[in-house]
Write a protein that holds these residues in place. Sequence first.
Motif, PDB file in Angstrom:
ATOM      1  N   ARG A  51      47.718  16.066  35.785  1.00 45.46           N
ATOM      2  CA  ARG A  51      48.857  15.059  35.720  1.00 45.46           C
ATOM      3  C   ARG A  51      48.145  13.979  37.538  1.00 45.46           C
ATOM      4  O   ARG A  51      48.980  13.417  37.698  1.00 45.46           O
ATOM      5  N   GLU A  52      47.826  14.814  38.207  1.00 50.17           N
ATOM      6  CA  GLU A  52      46.923  14.417  39.817  1.00 50.17           C
ATOM      7  C   GLU A  52      46.020  12.866  39.192  1.00 50.17           C
ATOM      8  O   GLU A  52      45.258  12.947  37.595  1.00 50.17           O
ATOM      9  N   PRO A  53      45.965  11.651  39.897  1.00 47.82           N
ATOM     10  CA  PRO A  53      44.760  10.738  39.609  1.00 47.82           C
ATOM     11  C   PRO A  53      43.268  11.376  39.303  1.00 47.82           C
ATOM     12  O   PRO A  53      42.967  12.011  40.785  1.00 47.82           O
ATOM     13  N   VAL A  54      43.059  10.435  38.735  1.00 45.08           N
ATOM     14  CA  VAL A  54      41.598  10.480  38.655  1.00 45.08           C
ATOM     15  C   VAL A  54      40.893   9.581  38.955  1.00 45.08           C
ATOM     16  O   VAL A  54      41.263   8.663  38.910  1.00 45.08           O
ATOM     17  N   ASP A  55      40.253   9.481  40.013  1.00 47.83           N
ATOM     18  CA  ASP A  55      38.918   8.383  40.633  1.00 47.83           C
ATOM     19  C   ASP A  55      38.063   7.979  39.504  1.00 47.83           C
ATOM     20  O   ASP A  55      36.692   8.630  39.206  1.00 47.83           O
ATOM     21  N   TRP A  56      38.603   7.686  37.981  1.00 53.41           N
ATOM     22  CA  TRP A  56      37.576   7.453  36.859  1.00 53.41           C
ATOM     23  C   TRP A  56      36.285   6.425  37.099  1.00 53.41           C
ATOM     24  O   TRP A  56      35.761   6.768  36.651  1.00 53.41           O
ATOM     25  N   LYS A  57      36.699   5.477  38.276  1.00 59.27           N
ATOM     26  CA  LYS A  57      36.154   4.217  38.244  1.00 59.27           C
ATOM     27  C   LYS A  57      35.322   4.545  38.990  1.00 59.27           C
ATOM     28  O   LYS A  57      33.925   4.960  38.680  1.00 59.27           O
ATOM     29  N   MET A  63      37.869   5.096  30.116  1.00 64.92           N
ATOM     30  CA  MET A  63      38.876   5.287  29.859  1.00 64.92           C
ATOM     31  C   MET A  63      38.970   6.159  28.938  1.00 64.92           C
ATOM     32  O   MET A  63      40.085   6.961  28.493  1.00 64.92           O
ATOM     33  N   TYR A  66      37.741   9.464  29.332  1.00 65.34           N
ATOM     34  CA  TYR A  66      38.425  10.461  29.804  1.00 65.34           C
ATOM     35  C   TYR A  66      39.463  10.526  28.842  1.00 65.34           C
ATOM     36  O   TYR A  66      39.885  11.424  29.371  1.00 65.34           O
TER      37      TYR A  66
END
Length: 76
Positions: A51-57, A63, A66
Amino acid sequence: MSGSEEEEFLPDDAAADDDVVIAQEEISQSLKKMNKIVNNLMARADCVPFREPVDWKGLEVSMSIYGLFIRFCYAV
């Protein structure tokens, strides 16, 4: 029959409207199923780290990649 009477009854339009209604019902049912899946996953204690945000950029991950990763983690 006059031209105006023929214009009032358009069976092709009625069939198209039925297709739209059917498509909307299918979308509605799919969204309900997806909502149930998401709620079930969110209720699991082992999903907290996901649930933690991921710095996918920042990680240069698209996306779609991911999303596949998350699905894989839940499948294991």
